[in-house]
Write a protein that holds these residues in place. Structure first.
Motif, mmCIF file in Angstrom:
data_model
loop_
_atom_site.group_PDB
_atom_site.id
_atom_site.type_symbol
_atom_site.label_atom_id
_atom_site.label_comp_id
_atom_site.label_asym_id
_atom_site.label_seq_id
_atom_site.Cartn_x
_atom_site.Cartn_y
_atom_site.Cartn_z
ATOM 1 N N ALA A 36 -32.656 2.488 14.976
ATOM 2 C CA ALA A 36 -33.410 3.530 14.280
ATOM 3 C C ALA A 36 -34.902 3.230 14.302
ATOM 4 C CB ALA A 36 -32.899 3.670 12.848
ATOM 5 N N ALA A 37 -35.424 2.885 15.474
ATOM 6 C CA ALA A 37 -36.844 2.538 15.586
ATOM 7 C C ALA A 37 -37.722 3.692 15.135
ATOM 8 C CB ALA A 37 -37.185 2.137 17.017
ATOM 9 N N ASP A 38 -37.351 4.915 15.500
ATOM 10 C CA ASP A 38 -38.140 6.070 15.074
ATOM 11 C C ASP A 38 -38.112 6.233 13.560
ATOM 12 O OD1 ASP A 38 -38.875 6.651 17.665
ATOM 13 O OD2 ASP A 38 -37.302 8.160 17.942
ATOM 14 N N ALA A 39 -36.963 5.974 12.961
ATOM 15 C CA ALA A 39 -36.853 6.076 11.501
ATOM 16 C C ALA A 39 -37.723 5.016 10.831
ATOM 17 C CB ALA A 39 -35.400 5.939 11.065
ATOM 18 N N TRP A 40 -37.740 3.808 11.393
ATOM 19 C CA TRP A 40 -38.568 2.737 10.824
ATOM 20 C C TRP A 40 -40.053 3.100 10.920
ATOM 21 C CZ3 TRP A 40 -38.725 -0.846 7.468
ATOM 22 C CH2 TRP A 40 -39.754 -1.782 7.474
ATOM 23 N N ARG A 41 -40.466 3.664 12.052
ATOM 24 C CA ARG A 41 -41.867 4.077 12.216
ATOM 25 C C ARG A 41 -42.224 5.164 11.213
ATOM 26 N NH1 ARG A 41 -44.549 2.086 16.699
ATOM 27 N NH2 ARG A 41 -46.074 3.762 16.839
ATOM 28 N N GLU A 42 -41.297 6.062 10.972
ATOM 29 C CA GLU A 42 -41.542 7.125 9.992
ATOM 30 C C GLU A 42 -41.702 6.532 8.592
ATOM 31 O OE1 GLU A 42 -42.366 10.806 8.517
ATOM 32 O OE2 GLU A 42 -42.228 10.239 10.621
ATOM 33 N N LYS A 43 -40.892 5.548 8.272
ATOM 34 C CA LYS A 43 -41.010 4.886 6.971
ATOM 35 C C LYS A 43 -42.357 4.162 6.870
ATOM 36 C CE LYS A 43 -38.506 2.086 3.650
ATOM 37 N NZ LYS A 43 -37.218 1.491 3.292
ATOM 38 N N GLN A 44 -42.791 3.539 7.963
ATOM 39 C CA GLN A 44 -44.084 2.862 7.973
ATOM 40 C C GLN A 44 -45.230 3.858 7.807
ATOM 41 O OE1 GLN A 44 -42.741 -0.072 7.174
ATOM 42 N NE2 GLN A 44 -44.574 -0.850 8.114
ATOM 43 N N ARG A 45 -45.069 5.056 8.313
ATOM 44 C CA ARG A 45 -46.090 6.089 8.113
ATOM 45 C C ARG A 45 -46.215 6.421 6.630
ATOM 46 N NH1 ARG A 45 -45.380 10.937 12.302
ATOM 47 N NH2 ARG A 45 -47.107 11.657 11.026
ATOM 48 N N LEU A 46 -45.087 6.470 5.945
ATOM 49 C CA LEU A 46 -45.132 6.718 4.495
ATOM 50 C C LEU A 46 -45.848 5.569 3.783
ATOM 51 C CD1 LEU A 46 -41.525 8.103 3.945
ATOM 52 C CD2 LEU A 46 -43.668 9.400 3.728
ATOM 53 N N LEU A 47 -45.561 4.343 4.206
ATOM 54 C CA LEU A 47 -46.224 3.181 3.598
ATOM 55 C C LEU A 47 -47.728 3.227 3.870
ATOM 56 C CD1 LEU A 47 -45.922 0.556 2.018
ATOM 57 C CD2 LEU A 47 -45.445 -0.594 4.204
ATOM 58 N N LEU A 48 -48.112 3.632 5.058
ATOM 59 C CA LEU A 48 -49.530 3.762 5.390
ATOM 60 C C LEU A 48 -50.196 4.802 4.495
ATOM 61 C CD1 LEU A 48 -51.930 3.019 7.177
ATOM 62 C CD2 LEU A 48 -51.086 4.701 8.844
ATOM 63 N N ALA A 49 -49.523 5.928 4.276
ATOM 64 C CA ALA A 49 -50.065 6.956 3.376
ATOM 65 C C ALA A 49 -50.221 6.397 1.962
ATOM 66 C CB ALA A 49 -49.159 8.192 3.369
ATOM 67 N N ASP A 50 -49.245 5.630 1.521
ATOM 68 C CA ASP A 50 -49.301 5.019 0.192
ATOM 69 C C ASP A 50 -50.517 4.105 0.077
ATOM 70 O OD1 ASP A 50 -48.328 4.247 -2.420
ATOM 71 O OD2 ASP A 50 -47.481 2.457 -1.514
ATOM 72 N N MET A 51 -50.744 3.288 1.090
ATOM 73 C CA MET A 51 -51.884 2.373 1.064
ATOM 74 C C MET A 51 -53.207 3.129 1.150
ATOM 75 S SD MET A 51 -50.628 -0.564 0.555
ATOM 76 C CE MET A 51 -49.261 0.165 -0.321
ATOM 77 N N ALA A 52 -53.228 4.236 1.870
ATOM 78 C CA ALA A 52 -54.442 5.056 1.951
ATOM 79 C C ALA A 52 -54.780 5.646 0.581
ATOM 80 C CB ALA A 52 -54.266 6.164 2.985
ATOM 81 N N ILE A 53 -53.760 6.004 -0.167
ATOM 82 C CA ILE A 53 -53.987 6.517 -1.522
ATOM 83 C C ILE A 53 -54.535 5.411 -2.416
ATOM 84 C CG2 ILE A 53 -52.886 7.504 -3.576
ATOM 85 C CD1 ILE A 53 -50.926 8.910 -1.530
ATOM 86 N N HIS A 54 -54.029 4.201 -2.251
ATOM 87 C CA HIS A 54 -54.578 3.068 -3.015
ATOM 88 C C HIS A 54 -56.060 2.863 -2.674
ATOM 89 C CE1 HIS A 54 -51.140 1.457 -5.163
ATOM 90 N NE2 HIS A 54 -50.400 1.667 -4.081
ATOM 91 N N LEU A 55 -56.410 3.019 -1.407
ATOM 92 C CA LEU A 55 -57.817 2.901 -1.000
ATOM 93 C C LEU A 55 -58.650 3.985 -1.663
ATOM 94 C CD1 LEU A 55 -60.080 1.632 0.658
ATOM 95 C CD2 LEU A 55 -59.334 3.056 2.591
ATOM 96 N N HIS A 75 -56.763 -4.676 4.192
ATOM 97 C CA HIS A 75 -55.804 -5.572 4.842
ATOM 98 C C HIS A 75 -54.473 -4.863 5.048
ATOM 99 C CE1 HIS A 75 -52.731 -8.748 5.053
ATOM 100 N NE2 HIS A 75 -53.650 -9.373 5.772
ATOM 101 N N ALA A 76 -53.975 -4.216 4.016
ATOM 102 C CA ALA A 76 -52.694 -3.514 4.117
ATOM 103 C C ALA A 76 -52.763 -2.389 5.155
ATOM 104 C CB ALA A 76 -52.296 -2.953 2.749
ATOM 105 N N ILE A 77 -53.817 -1.615 5.126
ATOM 106 C CA ILE A 77 -53.947 -0.493 6.059
ATOM 107 C C ILE A 77 -54.025 -0.988 7.499
ATOM 108 C CG2 ILE A 77 -55.535 1.325 6.826
ATOM 109 C CD1 ILE A 77 -56.034 1.854 3.777
ATOM 110 N N LEU A 78 -54.824 -2.014 7.749
ATOM 111 C CA LEU A 78 -54.941 -2.548 9.106
ATOM 112 C C LEU A 78 -53.624 -3.155 9.581
ATOM 113 C CD1 LEU A 78 -58.477 -4.156 8.864
ATOM 114 C CD2 LEU A 78 -57.842 -2.133 10.201
ATOM 115 N N THR A 79 -52.940 -3.859 8.706
ATOM 116 C CA THR A 79 -51.669 -4.493 9.068
ATOM 117 C C THR A 79 -50.610 -3.447 9.398
ATOM 118 O OG1 THR A 79 -52.180 -6.425 7.710
ATOM 119 C CG2 THR A 79 -49.863 -6.066 8.257
ATOM 120 N N ILE A 80 -50.495 -2.438 8.572
ATOM 121 C CA ILE A 80 -49.488 -1.395 8.793
ATOM 122 C C ILE A 80 -49.847 -0.550 10.019
ATOM 123 C CG2 ILE A 80 -48.398 0.666 7.800
ATOM 124 C CD1 ILE A 80 -49.049 -0.703 5.012
ATOM 125 N N SER A 81 -51.128 -0.345 10.261
ATOM 126 C CA SER A 81 -51.577 0.469 11.397
ATOM 127 C C SER A 81 -51.445 -0.244 12.733
ATOM 128 C CB SER A 81 -53.040 0.877 11.211
ATOM 129 O OG SER A 81 -53.200 1.668 10.071
#
Length: 101
Positions: A36-55, A75-81
């Motif tokens: 489920a690589a595509d599903a994992w990437r989609e979940k990571q996109r949600l995490l990236l959005a979450d970190m962007a909101i924290h920023l 750090h979180a945004i760069l790591t997830i991106s």
């Protein structure tokens, strides 16, 4: 920015954060699920959005910007991106965030 608008944006940020975080927590993908690589990437996109909101929250909070929070947000945004832009070496760039604080 006037304080009323700042308060509105902070409130909207918390509402967005709740929605995105809930979607992330409910997402069934795990890193170990190779099928489920595509599903994992989609979940990571949600995490990236979450970190962007924290920023956003860090950037518009009243008072001086909290440098430690800003550093952690970036750090979180760069790591997830990093996997989304592999040639940019974003994870490597995070090393400089904590040097010479």
């Amino acid at each position: 920015m006037d304080e009323k608008k700042r308060h509105e944006l902070i409130q909207t940020g918390w509402e967005m954060h709740s929605a995105v975080e809930e979607a992330y927590l409910r997402h069934p993908a795990t890193r170990q699920d190779q099928n489920a690589a595509d599903a994992w990437r989609e979940k990571q996109r949600l995490l990236l959005a979450d970190m962007a909101i924290h920023l956003l929250q860090t950037a518009i909070a009243p008072g001086p910007i909290e440098r430690d929070k800003l550093r952690n947000n970036l750090h979180a945004i760069l790591t997830i991106s990093d996997p989304f832009l592999p040639l940019a070496e974003l994870k490597k760039a995070t090393e400089k965030l904590y040097s010479g604080s």
